[in-house]
Each structure stands twice: as C-alpha cells, then as structure tokens.
Design a protein around this motif. Structure first.
Motif, PDB file in Angstrom:
ATOM      1  N   ASN A 863       0.821  -1.213   0.000  1.00  0.00           N
ATOM      2  CA  ASN A 863       0.000   0.000   0.000  1.00  0.00           C
ATOM      3  C   ASN A 863       0.855   1.263   0.000  1.00  0.00           C
ATOM      4  O   ASN A 863       0.467   2.275  -0.596  1.00  0.00           O
ATOM      5  N   LEU A 864       2.010   1.224   0.641  1.00  0.00           N
ATOM      6  CA  LEU A 864       2.897   2.394   0.605  1.00  0.00           C
ATOM      7  C   LEU A 864       3.469   2.592  -0.801  1.00  0.00           C
ATOM      8  O   LEU A 864       3.667   3.738  -1.233  1.00  0.00           O
ATOM      9  N   ILE A 865       3.737   1.501  -1.515  1.00  0.00           N
ATOM     10  CA  ILE A 865       4.196   1.639  -2.906  1.00  0.00           C
ATOM     11  C   ILE A 865       3.105   2.287  -3.753  1.00  0.00           C
ATOM     12  O   ILE A 865       3.368   3.178  -4.578  1.00  0.00           O
ATOM     13  N   VAL A 866       1.873   1.842  -3.548  1.00  0.00           N
ATOM     14  CA  VAL A 866       0.748   2.455  -4.277  1.00  0.00           C
ATOM     15  C   VAL A 866       0.637   3.932  -3.932  1.00  0.00           C
ATOM     16  O   VAL A 866       0.413   4.784  -4.803  1.00  0.00           O
ATOM     17  N   LEU A 867       0.800   4.264  -2.655  1.00  0.00           N
ATOM     18  CA  LEU A 867       0.706   5.654  -2.227  1.00  0.00           C
ATOM     19  C   LEU A 867       1.819   6.499  -2.841  1.00  0.00           C
ATOM     20  O   LEU A 867       1.581   7.640  -3.276  1.00  0.00           O
ATOM     21  N   ASP A 868       3.039   5.956  -2.907  1.00  0.00           N
ATOM     22  CA  ASP A 868       4.135   6.694  -3.552  1.00  0.00           C
ATOM     23  C   ASP A 868       3.840   6.936  -5.027  1.00  0.00           C
ATOM     24  O   ASP A 868       4.130   8.022  -5.559  1.00  0.00           O
TER      25      ASP A 868
END
Length: 1441
Positions: A863-868
């Motif tokens: 999810n952090l990759i998606v957010l980035d």
C-alpha cells in the motif's frame, strides 16, 4: 555392508569313518601368500570379543558326528593386489573329548591339510568346492596348484581316502575390484591387452586370442556389455564408462592397423544408459535421472587420458588389468574453484587474486582427496598431475572428446539415436563437463569465446539442438500420451544451453535459442502446450547467474530528462519524439526484444499466455511464476543492493507494466470484498461464506472508470494467488523504477491508459489488504471441514451406501452397528492412534503470529508503494491537461484504500496525502466532485470513531481541514455540512458495532480545533462548526436508542423509520436512512421489505427530479409508483417555497440523477425477484424502460427484457407453489412495555412460519428483557381484560391472522400473488359458546370474526405495522357450519379442477374434511339425513343467502 573386496567361506565335511567318542574340528582357516607359515595375512574378520582382523580362525564342530558340519561363516578382506600364490589354508584336528588316564599333553591331534588358491587363470575362484585332504605335511610350492591337480611329488603325498574330495565349502565374493560377470571380465581383459598391458596371445579362461582377432573380439565384448547382469554392471559402472569414453576418443592401433571403435563404443554407452533407466531397482531423482549416472557425471568423469605410444611401451609385468582408476573429479573441482575467483558480473574478466574463502575451499577439497584412502572417487587433484597443463596446447590434429561425442550424437541412427535423445540429459551434461574440462586444462579463458571451440563442433551442436527440438515437437504432435517425456527432454535442452552460456560465444547460444523458438512455433502444437514448453525453457535460461549482463541491463535508460519548467505542459518542455520515447519504454517493442533478448522472449511469452485460455490457468500461472521468481532473485541479489542498480534492473522490466495494465481484465480481485478479519473498530465481521462476491458495477465504481474503457469478463481467468504474484511483480518494478521516469510516463500517457493504471492500483490495494490471524484460522477451519465432509462421504460410499456389499448390508437386518463402527475405524484416522493432523494444527502459535506479522508487513509495503505512485501522479497533474479526471481517479484510489484494513503507518501517510490533496485541488473536490466529497467525508468520519488514538487524531485533523477549506476557499460549507451529516447517518445505520464514545471524543477535538484556530476567530466558521457538531450529537443520541433494541429487529426498524420520517424535509438524509433500512432488511433476508425501502427511495428521487427537469420519460413524482405500492405516496415532496432542490447542498448526491434513479429501481427489482414477487418486478421495469429508451441504451434494454423474461417464466413455472408471508397479530399489555402498552401490530413473517415459532422467538427476547417470571404469554385469542392483569407483569398475545377481502375485492384479486400483495385488512376468528366455554356442540358453537385494519399496506418498509381499526361480528352455529362446508367445498373444487391433478393435495383436503367431524358421528348422520330429505337447505342459493 561388505568391503569392496571380501570373501565368505561356508565349509562342511563329507561322511568319513571316524572312531567313536571323537569329533572333528576345523581350526584354523588361514589366508596366506607364501607356502611357508610366515606369509600369513591378518585379513580375517574377528568376532565382537576378538581383535578386528585375525590371522587364523577356529570353528567348532558337532560332537560325536560321523559327518561333521562346520556351520560357521568366515569373512575375509582381500587385498587389492592378488597373485597366484594367495590361497586359503585349512588345517584339520582330532579333538579327544575323553582322555585316557595314562594319556597326557595336548588333546588335539593333527589330521591333515587342504588349501584353495584364490585365483585361477587370473580370476577369483567362487562357488562350491570339494577338496581332498592331505595327511602328511604340505608339499613344496603347493599353493601354485589346486589339491585336485597337484603334480606327482617325491616322496609321494599321502591323501585321505585315496585322494577323494572330502571337504566341502562354498566361497562367495562381494567385490567391486574383481568382476564376477563373464562379459565384464572379457571386456576388461581385452581393453587391458589393447592398452599394451599384456603379451599376445591373450588368455581368457581356456581361450587364447591372438592379436589379429583382437579387434573382432573387442567389438563383440563391447556389444555384450549391455547383456551383463545389473549388479556387476552397477559395481563397475565408472570404469566401464571410462573405458568406453577412451575408446570413443582414441583410435586404437591393432596389429599395425588403426581400429576406430568410436561408433560401437557410443552405441554401448547408449545401451547401458537405457538399461539403467529402465531398471526398477535403481533410484531416480525428481527429473527422472538415474542417480548413478548423475553421480558419475558430477564426481567421477574426467577427460580420457591422451593416448600413449603403445608401440614403444613395454608390456607390464603384471598381466592383470586395473579396475581401480585414478582420481577422476580433479578438473571439476579445479574449474569450479576457478569460476568462483572470477568476476561475478563478467565471467570473461579474471579477478586479481583469490579471497581467503576460496583458499579455504581449496584446502578442504585437497584434504578430501588426500584423507580418504579407501575412496574410489577423488574430489581434487593437483593440476601438475596432468600433462598438457596450463600454458601447453594439444596438437591441432588430435581428437577432442567433446567433438567426438557430439559427432557420434549427430551420426547415430535407429534405436541408438532414439535412446540417445530420450536420455539427452546424460549426454548434454557429459558434453558440458568435457567442454569445461577442456577449457580448464588448456587455459582457454584467455582465448576469446569464439575461438575456444572449432567450427565443426559448433555445427554439430547446432544440429543436436535442432534434432532434439524436432524430437520434442514430434512427441507433442504424435505421441500426446508422452508429454511428460517431452517436458523432461525440453528441460534437459534448456539446462544444456544454460551451461553453454558460460562456455561458448553468447551470440552463438542466442542463435540456438532463436532456432529453438522458431522451430517450436512452426509445429502444429496446441498453443497452451507450446507456450508451456517455451516458458519452462526460458525460465531455466533466465535463472543464469549472469542473466542481467546477458540482457545488457546497463544499457537500459533508468531515468528520463526532467522537465525544464514544471509549470508548462509537456508539449512545450520536450519534443514529440522524446514523449514517444518515454512511452516506448513501457511497450514490448521489437527494439526492446533485440536489445534485451532473453527478457524480451520471456515477456513475449507472458503476454501470449495472458491472452489465451488454458485449462485451470496452468500456462498463465507458469508464466507469471517465472517472472515472479526472477524478480525475487534480483531482490535477494547482493549485486543489486544499490538504488541506481535497482533502477536499471527495474527499467529492464518496464514493458511488464504495460502488459499488466492491458491484462487488468483477467485479474481476480474478488478478495477486495471478502474481508472477514477485522473492520475499522477492531471487531470481527461475518463469516467468509456469507460475504457475496463483488458485483461488476460495484467493481467499476470502486475502480473509478469514467471513460468506461474496460469490458470486464464475467469470470476472471487468473486465480487469486496467480493475480497476487503478478501484482507483486508490478509493485516491485514501480518501487524500484526511477521517479522522474514514472512521472514523465504518467504525464505523456493517454487518459484512458492513465485510468487503467489507477484501476490497477485499486486492485493492488484490494489484493494486499491485511486479513489478520482470524481470517487465516477461518480459512483453515473451512478447508478442514470440507475435507472431513469429503472423507465422510467416501466412508459412506465404501463401507455402507453403495455397491454389492451395501446392498447386502441393507438386506441383512439386525446386524450390530458396532461392527460397522469398528470397520469404519479403518477409514476414520482421527479415531486411531496414528491420527493424521492438518496443517493448521501442526503450526505453533509462534508460527501463526509470524505469518500474521509477515502478512501485515507485506500489506503495508504494497500500500505504501501504491501511495508513492499516487504521489508521483499528483506531482505530474499540473503538467497534465485532464487534471480534473486525474485528481478524481487518485482520490478514488485513496478512498478505496481507507475502506480496507490498513496499518497505522500507512494511514498516517494516507491522511497526510489527503490533506495535501484538499489544499492543492480543493476547488475540484468541492465544486465538481460532489460524489467524491461525500465519500471522503464518510471515510474520514469512519476513522474518527477508531479506537486507535493515532488514527483518530489524523482523521480529526483531516476532517477539520475539509471544513475549513470548504468555508474559506470553496465557499461551500453547506455542502460539507450536508455530506458530513449524511455520512454519520449512514455510518450509524449500517454499522452495528459503531464506537459512539470515540466519535464523541473526535467531535470534541474538532470543536477545539475550530475554537483555537486564530485565523478563523473573526469568521462564522466556529459557530457553524458548533452547530454541525450539535446535529451530529443528536444523531448519536438516536444511535444509543438503536443500540438498546439491537436484538429486537422490529423495534429497531421502527426507530430507524421514525428517524427517516423526521428527515422528511431533508431528502438526502431521508434517502440515506431508507438505504440503511434496506441494508438491515437485506441482512435479515427480508428481501421484499428491502426492495420496498429502495422503491420509496426511488420515489423520493423522482419527486425532486420532477422539480428540476420536465421530461416525459421520467416518472411524475411518487404517483407513478402507486402500482407498486400505495404506501409510496408518503414520499410526496413539500411545497417549493419551503424547500427547493439543488439549493444549499440539497439533492446534490449521486442518487438524485437519472442514473441514480435507474440504479435504485434495478436494485429493487433484483430484491423483488429474490423475494419471489415476480409481478412487482414487471411494475418496476415499467418505470425503468422509458428512461432507457430515451437514452437509446439498447444493451441495457436487452438485459432488462431478459430479466423480465425470466421473471415471467418463474411465474409460469412456480405458479401456486410460491409461499408468501405469514401474518400474526401481536398485542402488548403492561406498563413495562412503555410506548407499546395496549398496542396491537400485524407481524409479517416468512412463509410457513408456525405460531410456536414466533411465540418462542418473542418469548425468548422479552424474557431476557424482563425476566422469565415477569413475562406471561396469553395462549388464546379472547379479548384481554386489563382489570384481570397483574400490573407488575408483561403480557403478550399472539394470534394467527389471514388476509381479509370483501366480495368486490375478490373480483380483482384472482391470482395467488394478488391475494398476498397490498394487504391492509386481516381477520382472525374466536370460537365461543353462550355458556362461556370456547368449544361446544355443533348447535352451540358460535364464532366471532375480528377484522383488523393496518395503517399501511403490506409489504412495507417495516415487517410490523400498527393496527388502527378493529371490527367484530358474530356467527350463529348454522352460519358457522355453512361457512366450514363452503370452505371445504372450495378447497375440494380447487384440488379437483387443477390442470395437473395432484393426488396428495386431494388426499389432504379429504382427510381435513373428514377429520373435522370425526368425533361427531351422530351429528354427521343428522346432517346427512337433512341433506337427503331437505336438499333445498344445502343448495347454493340458500348457502349464499
């Protein structure tokens, strides 16, 4: 286990004449090399109580036996080098058991000797022997002869019983030095002679072979090798193969002429390989390779020694051939050692020096070779032991083993060719190892790869690869049953080319790969099988250590030039060519395939696999797993730790991103709606089985696809785990790719492509949602239950239910059931001591906790990759022309992530991104994206009730920022007020475990923010926020009341109805509460009431649409809905001067549109269909169809008419078999009921609900509220007298009621549906007599009919409705009897006039008619008498009067 050389002796003695009271003994057995007793060897194994090796051994004998039996076994360890003087010596003694008185000294008396030479004609003597016994001392040089053929001696030798054979023994040999097979013996002897190790003629047993016949005999011996027994063949396999490989490589000079034995030797090798593979006694690995052959290749094989000059070499003094070879794995260890001290990034560049670890490895390998004296295999030998070591070269005309082997593989024919390619793995590995040793011995690493091997050898390798590929295709086309064999050959070929990449010119190997792919594609093989073969082939090639260098990853553009001015568009900042170049990086172009060959091939196969159908998705799974494992290896590679290196590696897989985006239709993301772990408040939700799969329209709405570019398939072609692996690959590339490159790519991509990317990010969020430990436990439990059910069914089928045995068991009665139970234990492993456990039970709590931790970390990382990536897209928005669409899509992804279970770390960053989005693009959110504004408010308000303090504080700050921005910048605070209020109403109505206390804390925090905001003190914002929060607190107060009646569904729906009624002047909030009621009904499976809630909501929308737009195809307010239900008229809007739509944020939600109206009605129609009210489905679609016709939406029209067709079919098929609701009158009496005291309701229950069921349900619930002693259930239906009731108790009276219709109504209500729809009047009867008793004689029986009228018609938005009117009238006994007879007559007429007569129904009607008066026989006879003599009184005219 016996040593390599050992012998077992089993002696016994023939019957001889011996004196009485005496016994024979057999000491000792000695192993000697000389004829004197000084040459005794200590090679006899001792017993446990004696030394390990002995020089002699004694054996006991049976006492007083004329034919003594020496029953012991003697085991000897033979020396490796034997001569003709080695023999076994046997000495015989007589033992006196009873000594005479005058006899003294030793009781042993020497009798004689016998011996057995070990060798006979250079061969071990084995088998059974019968030896004579010499009585005198042994003759001179006796060991050179056998006892039977001892030449005459002077003086003559004295024998026992005239030189007869008396001593019997058997010798068995277990040896890997001395072959016991005739074929092997002959082969080794002839090879020894060929090498110049003996003089001619060669003696083999009694046969003498001259030199001119040596070639012919050698060929025969080579051919006969495959006829050898398996055991000796295995024992001498290494030496046999070494000899044959020497014959392949070296032309032999026999009698002055050169003999080429290469072809026949190769055929023998193929035959031996085939025999070993066909043997069932030998082990194989998982790839079907024989373990012995694999061990030989890995540890033993080395290049055959160069031929020596046999003409000048003197014959060896020892005519015996050697079966123990020199150390044979030297070059392998040396080469592996050299490969490890070379550059890890480029094997062509040698390193400066070896590390300490390499020196340590070298010492270990050398120690292994030196410290294992008994081993036939050495793992390391010094390089100086080899001729032609580093720096020397062989003559160019000398044969090379790898060239000869490749040549023989090419020119082989027939069965030899077929078997050679069938077991190609052996010859491929043999080729590779010989090539590696050839390069290592000649130090050819300094020579360019193109010059290491001859052109002829390259041509042969090309031919071999082509032939093997053709063999694979032939098997796939003609012999489909042997696909497994083709797969093994394909894997062997792949590993062969894999090894060639380290030895030969890479361009030449790539050409072989290209030929393979072209040749496989040219055959008419089924596409799934073809792609599967090529994928397995490429997967092995891509696992090469230098895969990245082979694909020239360093030439990939890891970054793009930054825009010179971020404030202007990309068209002005860069050229059109630059834009196309950036887009081409994410496309699998021909240029990419040429530059990055192996990666291009693998991605091409992946794209082809995703675009095809395969059984069970096996091909897609194999393709995705190949990419997945490859990226995992990159991630774990120490060479790819640096960020810039990972950026270049990820740039190698940029076309994979484009492939995944185009394959979004095939992904299975149903997991996004199957969350069964924990919701936002931390409580567990429903079971996994109760969660419905995601709806297509819901998926489109979640994904945010305003362009409607996706034509999603109804069934996903990829499994959930396969989709997850593919998305992991996508996220890895996005994580490691250069940020500037991704930003430029998102700027330049078309809007439709960007929309697909955002949808893909939404799917990633759904797939990697954290499930928690409870979810894993539930899945394991469900799998265990399913497996247990399947096992029980199997037990039933095997032991009881089916087959001849089951029929016999059924016919035989009275059998003890314990017998079957005991038999069943055979299958019930959980009841036995050797019970099998499931995987979940085998895991400890620590392992489950570790799995949950890993799952949580993976979810957060994904999810952090998606957010980035979303942040990168947002930063590129000013450069994009369609920024409104981009912002809307990004916001939808963020809001969807908030609906999933997320970690605190991710939520902190997400709320920060949301706040930045509000500040940067607030005008778009609050002006054009009203629907997203509502979603944003709802999700943020949901986290305001979170029990986690950090999540709650982040949500409070975000919500206050939304209020502040909407007031100061967007000047549209009224819309936010309305959306927040609606969100809270929806949250309260839908969530049963809503945390009220935490939300109140959040509201106080938001109020503190408003009061302490210095910039807003002079504005109206603090006061408006305070007013909004007061409204929210009032809604929370209603929530408290709802919680009190959470277990009472009727009271809960009354309260929700009351709240919705209170929002009559606020259509948005009323619509929200109607939807909440619909969801509650749907959860209770009250589909009809849920549909009615949506119909009321649609009527409300229609009312306000009619004020905004005047279209003929739209419904004219709620009046249009009268045919569905007259109750809808209560949704009529108030006058325009009081409330106007689209003013101050009113009626601005997503449902107050034509699409919203159609969506509500379609959901209502589906719920009516689920509830069995198919006639109502028709009425609903009558309103939808004109709207669709006006839109010219023919696709939906076709779907609508198809649904109508199914509804009408259901009406025809089910007919009178449909069961509608059952109705009961429920009265509450007592002050403890509060507002319910003395109120009567009509309850609607599901079909075929009996009176005891509802009575038991209400009794249980109110007993928990008031206590068992307080609650009293009134059993009859007589009127309740309040004066006779106890004020301290609570009373409930339940009566079954039926719908009541007047005569004029019956003319219009013809069908079963019409008699059960729009019901307002109900009737129940109460029997009584004048004497006060409820029952009496027929002439005394009266009946009171009570007709109840409800406030609204059933079905309604509630399952109980107030009774507003009651009517009563009494029937006389004759009227009661006539009414009963009329009722039974009608029932009988219906049963007899059915189109398809139903015998069971007729029987039930007749039984009911007779059973009512079975105890009134006399009255029946009286009535029958009246019927005969006064028929007028029973005529239809009189009865209807």
């Amino acid at each position: 286990a016996c040593p390599p050389n050992s012998s077992h002796s089993y002696p016994w003695l023939r019957k001889t004449s011996v004196p009485s009271k005496r016994c024979w003994s057999f000491p000792p057995v000695k192993y000697m090399s000389l004829t004197t007793f000084t040459g005794v060897f200590g090679v006899i194994f001792g017993k446990s109580s004696s030394p390990e090796l002995l020089q002699e051994v004694y054996t006991p004998v049976t006492y007083h036996n004329k034919s003594p039996d020496f029953y012991e076994e003697v085991k000897l360890s033979l020396p490796a080098r034997l001569t003709e003087r080695h023999h076994l010596l046997f000495t015989f003694y007589h033992i006196s058991c009873q000594q005479k008185q005058n006899q003294s000294g030793n009781c042993e008396t020497l009798i004689g000797y016998s011996w057995l030479p070990i060798l006979s004609c250079d061969r071990l003597q084995t088998g059974q022997f019968c030896l004579p016994i010499v009585l005198d001392r042994l003759p001179v040089n006796y060991s050179l002869h056998t006892p039977e053929k001892l030449p005459p001696q002077v003086p003559p030798v004295k024998w026992m019983e005239s030189h007869k054979g008396l001593f019997n023994l058997e010798v068995q040999t277990v040896s890997s030095v001395h072959p016991q097979d005739n074929h092997l013996e002959r082969f080794f002897t002839l090879c020894h002679a060929l090498e110049g190790g003996t003089t001619f003629p060669v003696r083999i047993k009694d046969e003498k072979i001259p030199e001119n016949k040596l070639e012919h005999e050698l060929k025969l011996s080579i051919i006969s090798l495959s006829s050898s027994n398996l055991e000796p063949l295995v024992l001498f396999l290494h030496r046999i193969l070494d000899k044959l490989f020497t014959l392949i490589m070296q032309p032999m000079v026999i009698a002055g002429q050169t003999a080429n034995l290469a072809q026949i030797a190769f055929e023998s090798v193929v035959s031996i390989v085939n025999s070993l593979h066909n043997s069932q006694e030998l082990f194989r690995d998982q790839l079907g390779r024989n373990i012995l052959l694999a061990t030989y290749l890995y540890w033993v094989f080395r290049l055959p020694d160069p031929p020596r000059d046999t003409q000048n070499a003197a014959p060896s003094s020892d005519s015996r051939y050697m079966t123990i070879g020199p150390a044979t794995a030297a070059r392998v260890g040396s080469m592996l050692l050299q490969s490890r001290i070379r550059s890890s990034s480029n094997p062509d560049i040698p390193a400066q020096q070896a590390s300490d670890e390499d020196a340590e490895i070298k010492d270990i390998l050398s120690a292994k070779g030196l410290n294992y004296p008994g081993s036939r295999v050495s793992t390391y030998v010094e390089t100086s032991n080899y001729p032609n070591s580093a720096g020397s070269t062989r003559p160019s005309n000398r044969k090379q083993f790898h060239e000869e082997l490749a040549l023989q593989m090419v020119v082989s024919t027939g069965v030899c060719r077929e078997n050679a390619y069938k077991y190609a793995w052996f010859f491929f590995e043999l080729l590779v190892k010989s090539m590696a040793q050839h390069v290592s011995q000649l130090d050819r690493y300094t020579v360019p790869r193109r010059s290491r091997f001859s052109d002829r050898f390259k041509d042969d390798v090309t031919t071999i690869v082509s032939v093997v590929t053709a063999e694979i295709c032939t098997i796939l086309v003609k012999q489909q049953k042997e696909v497994e064999q083709a797969e093994k050959i394909n894997i062997s070929l792949a590993f062969f080319l894999y090894d060639l990449l380290s030895l030969m010119d890479r361009g030449f190997v790539f050409q072989l790969v290209r030929n393979y792919c072209n040749q496989m594609s040219a055959k008419s093989v089924s596409m799934p099988t073809l792609i599967s073969m090529r994928l397995e082939f490429l997967r092995i090639l891509c696992s090469h250590e230098h895969y990245l260098n082979l694909n020239l990853f360093f030439s990939s553009p890891a970054s793009a030039p930054a825009s010179p001015c971020p404030s202007i568009s990309s068209q002005s900042s860069g050229s059109y060519q630059e834009q196309q170049r950036i887009l081409a990086l994410f496309d699998l172009s021909q240029e990419f395939k040429q530059q990055h060959y192996l990666t291009g091939l693998l991605l091409t196969e992946l794209s082809a696999a995703l675009d095809m159908e395969s059984e069970g998705g096996k091909v897609q799974r194999k393709a995705i797993n190949a990419i997945y494992s490859l990226l995992c290896s990159h991630d774990l590679d120490d060479r790819c730790v640096k960020t810039d290196v990972r950026a270049k590696v990820s740039a190698l897989y940029l076309p994979l991103v484009g492939i995944i985006i185009e394959s979004t239709n095939y992904l299975d993301f149903t997991v996004c709606d199957t969350r069964a772990s924990k919701n936002k408040t931390g409580e567990s939700e429903d079971d996994l089985e109760n969660v419905p799969p995601i709806n297509q329209s819901v998926a489109m709405a979640i994904a945010g696809n305003p362009f409607n570019t996706l034509g999603r398939k109804s069934v996903a072609t990829l499994a959930a785990d396969t989709s997850r692996h593919l998305l992991v690959c996508f996220l890895w590339v996005m994580k490691n790719a250069d940020r500037n490159l991704i930003q430029r790519w998102t700027v330049d991509m078309p809007p439709s492509q960007l929309n697909k990317l955002l949808e893909l990010l939404t799917i990633c969020v759904s797939c990697f949602e954290y499930r928690g430990k409870q979810s894993s436990d539930k899945v394991s439990t469900q799998a265990l239950q399913k497996s247990q059910q399947a096992k029980l069914q199997l037990e039933e089928a095997l032991l009881r239910g089916m087959g001849a045995r089951g029929e016999m068991m059924k016919r035989v009665g009275g059998i003890d059931r314990t017998v079957g139970q005991r038999e069943n234990l055979r299958w019930r492993k959980d009841l036995t001591q050797w019970r099998q456990t499931n995987d979940r039970q085998d895991k400890t709590k620590a392992e489950l906790d570790q799995e949950a931790l890993i799952s949580g970390n993976l979810a957060t990382e994904a999810n952090l990759i998606v957010l980035d990536l979303l942040e990168t897209i947002i930063q590129a928005v000013p450069l994009n022309e369609c920024k409104d669409s981009v912002v809307g899509g990004v916001l939808k992804v963020l809001l969807h992530s908030l609906t999933c279970n997320q970690s605190t770390t991710f939520l902190r960053h997400t709320f920060s991104t949301l706040r930045a989005l509000v500040v940067k693009f607030g005008d778009l959110l609050f002006e054009e994206e009203a629907e997203q504004c509502a979603d944003l408010c709802q999700k943020v308000l949901q986290y305001c009730s979170s029990p986690v303090d950090e999540n709650r504080s982040q949500a409070c700050a975000t919500l206050y920022l939304i209020m502040r921005y909407s007031y100061s910048n967007a000047s549209n605070f009224s819309r936010v007020k309305m959306q927040v209020t609606m969100s809270l109403a929806s949250l309260v109505g839908k969530s049963s475990d809503f945390q009220e206390e935490y939300l109140r804390r959040s509201l106080r925090t938001i109020l503190a923010y408003a009061e302490e905001d210095a910039e807003m003190q002079n504005t109206q914002l603090p006061s408006q926020v305070d007013e909004l929060l007061r409204n929210l607190n009032s809604i929370l107060s209603d929530t408290v009341k709802m919680r009190e009646f959470q277990e009472d569904p009727e009271m809960l729906m009354d309260l929700m109805y009351r709240i919705a009624k209170g929002y009559q002047t606020s259509p948005d909030l009323r619509l929200t509460w109607l939807q909440n009621m619909a969801e509650k009904h749907n959860n209770r499976k009250c589909y009809t009431e849920s549909a009615m809630c949506l119909v009321h909501a649609a009527a409300l929308v229609a009312e306000y649409l009619s004020m905004l737009e005047d279209h003929k195809y739209l419904p004219v307010g709620s009046v249009t809905f009268q045919n569905i239900s007259p109750n809808v008229l209560e949704e009529s809007a108030v006058s325009d001067d009081i409330l106007s739509p689209d003013e101050d944020g009113v009626c601005s939600g997503r449902y107050f549109t034509e699409s919203g109206l159609v969506g509500l009605l379609e959901q209502a129609a589906e719920l009516f269909s689920n509830g069995g009210l198919y006639e109502a489905v028709n009425e609903v679609y009558k309103i939808i169809i004109p709207i669709l016709e006006a839109r010219r939406d023919f696709r939906k029209l076709a779907s609508t008419h198809d649904k109508l067709h199914r509804a009408f079919d259901n009406i025809i098929q089910k007919g009178h078999k449909r069961m509608f609701g059952t109705y009961f009158r429920v009265g509450f009496y007592g002050v403890k009921f509060g507002d319910l005291d003395e109120r009567e309701f009509i309850y609607k229950e599901p079909g075929i609900t009996h009176l005891p069921e509802i009575s038991h349900r209400l009794e249980n619930f109110y007993s928990q509220c008031f206590g068992d002693e307080t609650l009293v259930m009134i059993k009859d239906s007589t009127p309740v007298d309040r004066k006779q009731l106890n004020p301290s108790k609570a009373y409930i009276q339940i009566t079954y009621v039926e719908p009541f219709f007047d005569d004029y109504e019956m003319k219009d209500r013809l069908t079963n549906f019409e008699k059960n729809f729009n019901l307002r009047r109900f009737m129940y009867t109460t029997p009584f007599t004048k004497s006060g008793r409820p029952r009496g004689e027929l002439n005394e029986q009266y009946k009171r009919k009570t007709i109840l009228t409800t406030m609204h018609a059933f079905p309604y938005v509630k399952t109980r409705i107030n009774v507003i009117q009651k009517e009563e009238f009494d029937l006389t006994p004759i009227e009661v009897a006539i009414e009963d007879m009329q009722k039974k007559t009608r029932e009988l007429a219906v049963a007899t006039h059915r189109e398809q007569p139903d015998a069971k129904m007729l029987q039930m009607v007749l039984q009911g008619s007779v059973g009512a008066i079975v105890n009134q026989v006399s009255r029946v006879s009286d009535l029958f008498f009246l019927f005969l003599f006064f028929p007028f009184f029973f005529s239809e005219e009189f009865l209807w009067r």
